[in-house]
Design a protein around this motif. Sequence first.
Motif, PDB file in Angstrom:
ATOM      1  N   ILE A  45       0.842  -1.204   0.000  1.00 50.17           N
ATOM      2  CA  ILE A  45       0.000   0.000   0.000  1.00 50.17           C
ATOM      3  C   ILE A  45       0.877   1.252   0.000  1.00 50.17           C
ATOM      4  CG2 ILE A  45      -1.638   1.335   1.400  1.00 50.17           C
ATOM      5  CD1 ILE A  45      -2.814  -1.337   2.352  1.00 50.17           C
ATOM      6  N   ALA A  46       1.914   1.237   0.846  1.00 56.34           N
ATOM      7  CA  ALA A  46       2.799   2.401   0.958  1.00 56.34           C
ATOM      8  C   ALA A  46       3.463   2.707  -0.372  1.00 56.34           C
ATOM      9  CB  ALA A  46       3.860   2.139   2.029  1.00 56.34           C
ATOM     10  N   ILE A  47       3.975   1.677  -1.015  1.00 54.59           N
ATOM     11  CA  ILE A  47       4.657   1.886  -2.296  1.00 54.59           C
ATOM     12  C   ILE A  47       3.666   2.384  -3.350  1.00 54.59           C
ATOM     13  CG2 ILE A  47       5.898   0.717  -4.176  1.00 54.59           C
ATOM     14  CD1 ILE A  47       7.100  -1.118  -1.912  1.00 54.59           C
ATOM     15  N   ALA A  48       2.457   1.808  -3.360  1.00 48.46           N
ATOM     16  CA  ALA A  48       1.441   2.236  -4.319  1.00 48.46           C
ATOM     17  C   ALA A  48       1.091   3.712  -4.113  1.00 48.46           C
ATOM     18  CB  ALA A  48       0.193   1.363  -4.187  1.00 48.46           C
ATOM     19  N   LEU A  49       0.942   4.124  -2.841  1.00 49.60           N
ATOM     20  CA  LEU A  49       0.595   5.516  -2.553  1.00 49.60           C
ATOM     21  C   LEU A  49       1.693   6.463  -3.019  1.00 49.60           C
ATOM     22  CD1 LEU A  49      -1.023   5.217   1.008  1.00 49.60           C
ATOM     23  CD2 LEU A  49      -2.168   5.894  -1.125  1.00 49.60           C
ATOM     24  N   SER A  50       2.954   6.074  -2.781  1.00 50.58           N
ATOM     25  CA  SER A  50       4.049   6.966  -3.179  1.00 50.58           C
ATOM     26  C   SER A  50       4.184   7.019  -4.701  1.00 50.58           C
ATOM     27  CB  SER A  50       5.365   6.537  -2.527  1.00 50.58           C
ATOM     28  OG  SER A  50       5.739   5.263  -2.988  1.00 50.58           O
ATOM     29  N   LEU A  51       3.691   6.002  -5.407  1.00 48.43           N
ATOM     30  CA  LEU A  51       3.728   6.003  -6.867  1.00 48.43           C
ATOM     31  C   LEU A  51       2.425   6.539  -7.465  1.00 48.43           C
ATOM     32  CD1 LEU A  51       5.342   2.485  -7.571  1.00 48.43           C
ATOM     33  CD2 LEU A  51       6.467   4.716  -7.668  1.00 48.43           C
ATOM     34  N   ASN A  52       1.518   6.963  -6.567  1.00 46.21           N
ATOM     35  CA  ASN A  52       0.222   7.484  -7.002  1.00 46.21           C
ATOM     36  C   ASN A  52      -0.643   6.477  -7.757  1.00 46.21           C
ATOM     37  OD1 ASN A  52      -0.627   9.954  -6.096  1.00 46.21           O
ATOM     38  ND2 ASN A  52       0.859  11.057  -7.389  1.00 46.21           N
ATOM     39  N   ILE A  53      -0.548   5.188  -7.387  1.00 42.94           N
ATOM     40  CA  ILE A  53      -1.490   4.223  -7.971  1.00 42.94           C
ATOM     41  C   ILE A  53      -2.398   3.691  -6.867  1.00 42.94           C
ATOM     42  CG2 ILE A  53      -0.118   3.541  -9.984  1.00 42.94           C
ATOM     43  CD1 ILE A  53       0.954   1.201  -8.418  1.00 42.94           C
ATOM     44  N   SER A  54      -3.429   2.953  -7.261  1.00 44.11           N
ATOM     45  CA  SER A  54      -4.438   2.505  -6.301  1.00 44.11           C
ATOM     46  C   SER A  54      -3.813   1.659  -5.188  1.00 44.11           C
ATOM     47  CB  SER A  54      -5.513   1.698  -7.025  1.00 44.11           C
ATOM     48  OG  SER A  54      -6.156   0.835  -6.120  1.00 44.11           O
ATOM     49  N   PRO A  55      -4.060   2.022  -3.918  1.00 43.57           N
ATOM     50  CA  PRO A  55      -3.489   1.250  -2.807  1.00 43.57           C
ATOM     51  C   PRO A  55      -3.938  -0.219  -2.812  1.00 43.57           C
ATOM     52  CG  PRO A  55      -5.020   2.937  -2.007  1.00 43.57           C
ATOM     53  CD  PRO A  55      -4.797   3.209  -3.446  1.00 43.57           C
ATOM     54  N   ILE A  56      -5.188  -0.483  -3.266  1.00 41.05           N
ATOM     55  CA  ILE A  56      -5.672  -1.871  -3.318  1.00 41.05           C
ATOM     56  C   ILE A  56      -4.820  -2.688  -4.284  1.00 41.05           C
ATOM     57  CG2 ILE A  56      -7.593  -3.293  -4.139  1.00 41.05           C
ATOM     58  CD1 ILE A  56      -8.134  -2.265  -1.411  1.00 41.05           C
ATOM     59  N   LEU A  57      -4.447  -2.029  -5.399  1.00 39.81           N
ATOM     60  CA  LEU A  57      -3.596  -2.703  -6.378  1.00 39.81           C
ATOM     61  C   LEU A  57      -2.229  -3.023  -5.760  1.00 39.81           C
ATOM     62  CD1 LEU A  57      -4.472  -3.390  -9.232  1.00 39.81           C
ATOM     63  CD2 LEU A  57      -3.028  -1.506 -10.050  1.00 39.81           C
ATOM     64  N   GLY A  58      -1.715  -2.063  -4.988  1.00 46.95           N
ATOM     65  CA  GLY A  58      -0.441  -2.282  -4.301  1.00 46.95           C
ATOM     66  C   GLY A  58      -0.543  -3.422  -3.315  1.00 46.95           C
ATOM     67  N   ALA A  59      -1.650  -3.421  -2.532  1.00 44.72           N
ATOM     68  CA  ALA A  59      -1.866  -4.484  -1.555  1.00 44.72           C
ATOM     69  C   ALA A  59      -1.951  -5.827  -2.253  1.00 44.72           C
ATOM     70  CB  ALA A  59      -3.159  -4.217  -0.774  1.00 44.72           C
ATOM     71  N   PHE A  60      -2.694  -5.850  -3.376  1.00 45.31           N
ATOM     72  CA  PHE A  60      -2.891  -7.104  -4.090  1.00 45.31           C
ATOM     73  C   PHE A  60      -1.568  -7.636  -4.640  1.00 45.31           C
ATOM     74  CE2 PHE A  60      -3.766  -9.348  -8.126  1.00 45.31           C
ATOM     75  CZ  PHE A  60      -4.340 -10.473  -7.567  1.00 45.31           C
TER      76      PHE A  60
END
Lengths: 255, 239
Positions: A45-60
Motif C-alpha cells: 500500500i505504501a509503495i502504491a501511494l508513493s507512486l500514485n497508484i491505487s493502494p488496493i492494487l499495491g496491496a494485491f
Amino acid sequence: MENLLFLTIVGGFVAAASAYVGSIMVLKRMSLVGDALSHVALPGIAIALSLNISPILGAFTALTLAVLGIWYLEKNSDNYPEALVGIFFTASLAIGVLITDELDLLEALFGDIEKIGYAEGLVTIIISIIVSFVIYKIINKLIIGVISEELSKAQKININIVNLIYLLAVGVIASLGIKFVGTLLTGALVIIPAVAAKNISRSMKSYFLTSVTFGILSAIIGIPLAYVLSLPVGPIVVITCVIIFIITYLFKKPS
Amino acid sequence: MDKILEIKGLTVKKFHHKIIDDLSFTLYKGETLAVVGPNGAGKTTLFQAITGLTDYEGEVIWAPNLKIGYVPQRFYVDSDLPLTTEEFFKLKNAKNSEIEDALNSVGLLQRVGHIQSPNKHILKNLLGELSGGELQRVIIAWALIGNPDVLLFDEPTSGVDVVGEETIYETLNKLKEKTGMTIVLISHELEIVRKYTSIVLCLNKEKVCYGPPQEVFTKKTLDELFGRGASIYHHEHHH
C-alpha cells in the motif's frame, strides 16, 4: 443512511467470501499464516501511494508475491516452516509502518469503509462472487488434500496447482478486506468465522454454511453498530466476530 | 495372461542414498502380489514410485487405461475434522448405491433382518471418530469407488483388526474373488502372505526372491531377507 445500507451489503459479501476461503485455511492449519499474510499488504500500500497508484492494487501485488512465497515453501519443504513465515511477514509489517506516510497509516492499518464508492463497491461484490465460485469448483480437491496428500496424489489431483489457485484466492480476498478492516484485521475476517463454525459443526456442509453465516452476521451487525456508536468499522466488525466465536466456544460439544 | 505392470531397472534414490536398486518384475492380471521385507527395505517407496508419488530411474509401465485404487499406510484424521464418512465418499462424487456396494465389500454393512443397509453409525459419524479398524476399511472402500482394476494396499505396521472380526485379508480375498481385481499389498505377516497371496516379492533394496510363496519361502531366502533365524514354517505344524 442509503450509503450505510450499501456499505453493509458490500461488507456482507466480502465477509462471506472471506469466511468461505478461511474455512479451508483453518482446516489446513494455516490460521497463523493467514493472519500474518495480511500484514504483507502494508508495504504494498505504501509503495502504491508513493507512486500514485491505487493502494488496493499495491496491496494485491504484495499479497500475490507473498502467496507465491508461501506456495513455494509449502511445495518444497516437508516441514511447513510456519515460524519463518511469521518472522518474514511481521518484518514486512514493520517496514510497511516505517515507509507509509503518517496520514495514510491509520487508514491502511484499520481501513476506511467510508471511502468506498458505488463503483468500487460493485466491483468488490463481483470479485467476491467470482472468488467464491472458484473455491467452490476446487473445494473437493482441497478437502482431499487436507485429509491426505498421498490420497490426493493417487487421485491424480495436481495438488500444487490446486494450492496455488487457493492461495491466490486468499490474496484477492485479503486485499478486498483491507478497505473494510485494514491490513491488521483482515486476517480476522478470514479466520475467526471458520474457527467459530468448527466449534459447533458436525459435517462439512454445516461447517461451510455456519462459517459463511457468521461472516455475514459480523458484517451486518458490526457495520451499522459502528455507525450508531460513531466508532471505526474495522475493530467493531472484528469484535462482533470474536463475540460470535466466544458464544460458539461455550456451546462446543466435548469430543 | 495380460500384463498389468512391468517394472524394469527401477532405482529410487533419496538424499543420494539408494532405497531401491535395479528392481525388475512383471505383474499379471488377477494376481495377488505381496511385497515383503524388513523395515527400511523400500516397500512403501516402491508403492510411491509405481503410483508416481516419488521420482525414480528406470521404467514403470502400467497397462493402458488402468484404474488404480491406493490405500496408504499412514492415515491419520483429526478427530475434530468436520467431515462425515458419507461426505468423505461424496468427495469422490460417489452415488449412494456405489457407497453401499463399497461398504458391503469391506464388511461394513449392517444387516437388519433381510434388509441390508449401510451402517448409519459409520456414515453419519465424523471420519476422525471411527475406530482404527473401521477407518482402514472405509479407506479401502473409498479406494474401491470407481471400480479400480488394481488395488494397492500398504499394511499398517501394527494390526488394527479386533479379534473375532473377519480379518482385512479375508475381506481382500473375497473382494478379489468377486471382482477379479489385481491386488498388490505390503505385508509384515509372512503367515498371512503364504495363505492369501499368489506371488511374493521379497525386497531388501533389491529383489531377493520372486515367485509363489511355497517356492520362494525357503530358509535360505528368509535368512537372506530378515537375517538368520527367521522362519515361518514351524507355525504350521501340530496346531
